[in-house]
Design an enzyme around this catalytic site. Sequence first.
Site, PDB file in Angstrom:
ATOM      1  N   ASP A   1      30.095  80.809  20.721  1.00  0.00           N
ATOM      2  CA  ASP A   1      29.151  80.046  19.906  1.00  0.00           C
ATOM      3  C   ASP A   1      29.977  79.430  18.788  1.00  0.00           C
ATOM      4  O   ASP A   1      30.088  79.982  17.704  1.00  0.00           O
ATOM      5  CB  ASP A   1      28.067  80.982  19.375  1.00  0.00           C
ATOM      6  CG  ASP A   1      26.972  80.239  18.624  1.00  0.00           C
ATOM      7  OD1 ASP A   1      26.989  78.996  18.652  1.00  0.00           O
ATOM      8  OD2 ASP A   1      26.124  80.897  18.003  1.00  0.00           O
TER       9      ASP A   1
ATOM     10  N   ASP B   1      34.501  88.220  14.891  1.00  0.00           N
ATOM     11  CA  ASP B   1      34.317  87.163  13.918  1.00  0.00           C
ATOM     12  C   ASP B   1      35.479  87.205  12.936  1.00  0.00           C
ATOM     13  O   ASP B   1      36.185  88.212  12.834  1.00  0.00           O
ATOM     14  CB  ASP B   1      32.983  87.306  13.178  1.00  0.00           C
ATOM     15  CG  ASP B   1      32.514  85.974  12.604  1.00  0.00           C
ATOM     16  OD1 ASP B   1      31.914  85.183  13.358  1.00  0.00           O
ATOM     17  OD2 ASP B   1      32.766  85.724  11.409  1.00  0.00           O
TER      18      ASP B   1
ATOM     19  N   CYS C   1      25.512  74.458  17.909  1.00  0.00           N
ATOM     20  CA  CYS C   1      24.225  73.974  17.385  1.00  0.00           C
ATOM     21  C   CYS C   1      24.420  72.547  16.876  1.00  0.00           C
ATOM     22  O   CYS C   1      23.880  72.158  15.852  1.00  0.00           O
ATOM     23  CB  CYS C   1      23.666  74.894  16.302  1.00  0.00           C
ATOM     24  SG  CYS C   1      24.799  75.254  14.941  1.00  0.00           S
TER      25      CYS C   1
ATOM     26  N   ALA D   1      30.758  85.796  16.772  1.00  0.00           N
ATOM     27  CA  ALA D   1      29.477  86.489  16.734  1.00  0.00           C
ATOM     28  C   ALA D   1      28.686  86.258  15.460  1.00  0.00           C
ATOM     29  O   ALA D   1      27.465  86.350  15.464  1.00  0.00           O
ATOM     30  CB  ALA D   1      29.706  87.990  16.938  1.00  0.00           C
TER      31      ALA D   1
ATOM     32  N   LYS E   1      23.036  86.700  18.798  1.00  0.00           N
ATOM     33  CA  LYS E   1      23.101  86.627  20.259  1.00  0.00           C
ATOM     34  C   LYS E   1      23.590  87.945  20.849  1.00  0.00           C
ATOM     35  O   LYS E   1      23.201  88.314  21.960  1.00  0.00           O
ATOM     36  CB  LYS E   1      23.987  85.459  20.684  1.00  0.00           C
ATOM     37  CG  LYS E   1      23.397  84.096  20.300  1.00  0.00           C
ATOM     38  CD  LYS E   1      24.274  82.947  20.778  1.00  0.00           C
ATOM     39  CE  LYS E   1      23.669  81.600  20.398  1.00  0.00           C
ATOM     40  NZ  LYS E   1      23.641  81.379  18.933  1.00  0.00           N
TER      41      LYS E   1
END
Length: 435
Positions: free
Chosen positions: A315, A269, A368, A246, A251
């Site tokens: 992510d 996290d 990303c 996270a 998000k």
Amino acid sequence: MTPEGRHAAAIDLLHAVLDQPRRPADAIAADFFRARRYIGGSDRRFISDLAWGVLRQRLRLEWWLAEVGARITPRLLVLAHLILVEGLKPTEAGRRFEGGRYGAGSLDVGELGVAQALVGKPLAGKAMPEAPRLNLPEWAYPGLQARFGATLAEEAAALEANAPLDLRANRLRGDREAALAALRAEGLKPEPMRFSPHGLRLPHRAPIAASPAYLQGLIEVQDEGSQLIAALVAARPGMRVLDYCAGAAGKTLAIAADMQNQGRITACDVSAPRLEGATKRLRRAGVHNAETHLLTPGDRFAKRRAGTFDRVLVDAPCTGTGTWRRNPDARSRTTGEDLAELLAKQREILAISAQLVKPGGRLIYATCSLLPEEDELQVQHLLDARPEFGTVPLAEAWAEAGLPGDAPCPGPHLLLSPAAHGTDGFFCAVLTRAA
């Protein structure tokens, strides 16, 4: 500050960045200016712009310095930038270093020789190998070439540009029209985004953290691509959702709005400071259905919660090649060894997160990064290892998420890039577990 003092401060900032190669430049800059509160706003912008301009062109500047037999130092990087990027003559560039006690010190004979040797050289000349000519690090070049092929030069150029400031209207506080009106009342000129139905874009950076709309939780800073990934989670009220990596919960905030604060989101996290920041953001945004969990070595979280989540968003930590517009230092800060370590970590995270998805639920994998080895090749590795998972085609996932129009790219997965879509570079795959 005098012009010479500004250049001296930029050189000092670059010293700090080069002395801490494993630390993000924006964090170093924050500490740098915090320790120099006497530097005013306009001076700070000039110093930052010059330092970031050097970092943005660092690969090319270093190539030219090596070509003329010079050492790589912050002073010479700034000198090379003044000549190769700003087009100054050696005498003009030299004056930027003077200024007595507030300047960086006059150029010596050797530095003047370097300046003369750089005169007339093109920043991205044909004599350069393709990787530095396109401002791409050697470790990332093969993957980017495989990704973009004939359009690589266009994509590389877009990765050099300055990024806009993207915002998301927080629907727990108000809709996009309310956010648009609030920002325009503050004298800003945002425009609705092309793809995200809740996004607004400012063409240039602005002190948005001091904006009343931000302080009241009406808007969040979030790239349009990141907004689309959160939307593709397709979270609904009453679901159990896991944001496994996270970070600061960008998000998570968007997913909470899709869930209308109903159901439960768990934001995980490995960093306690990031989760502390996430908690503050969740509170400001009016999110009431989220909890945070710190992942630690030996943590039994995955075993206890196996097969319990309707949606699991990963992510994943990655090289961040898609964010170079915002983080130009990452071109030089990241290495091929980092890529190898990240590939192993991504596979481990995917294997763990797959266990957390309930039958009939979905796993959303995002990065990303623009490198295939971090993106679809990782997804294929999971599908080979876990045959109960299958791909939800992007067009189907896009429609189910209620996103407007057609999906912005062909193929089974979302792949966004600055040149093609005006967003940061993102990858997202939506997978489903058989019921």
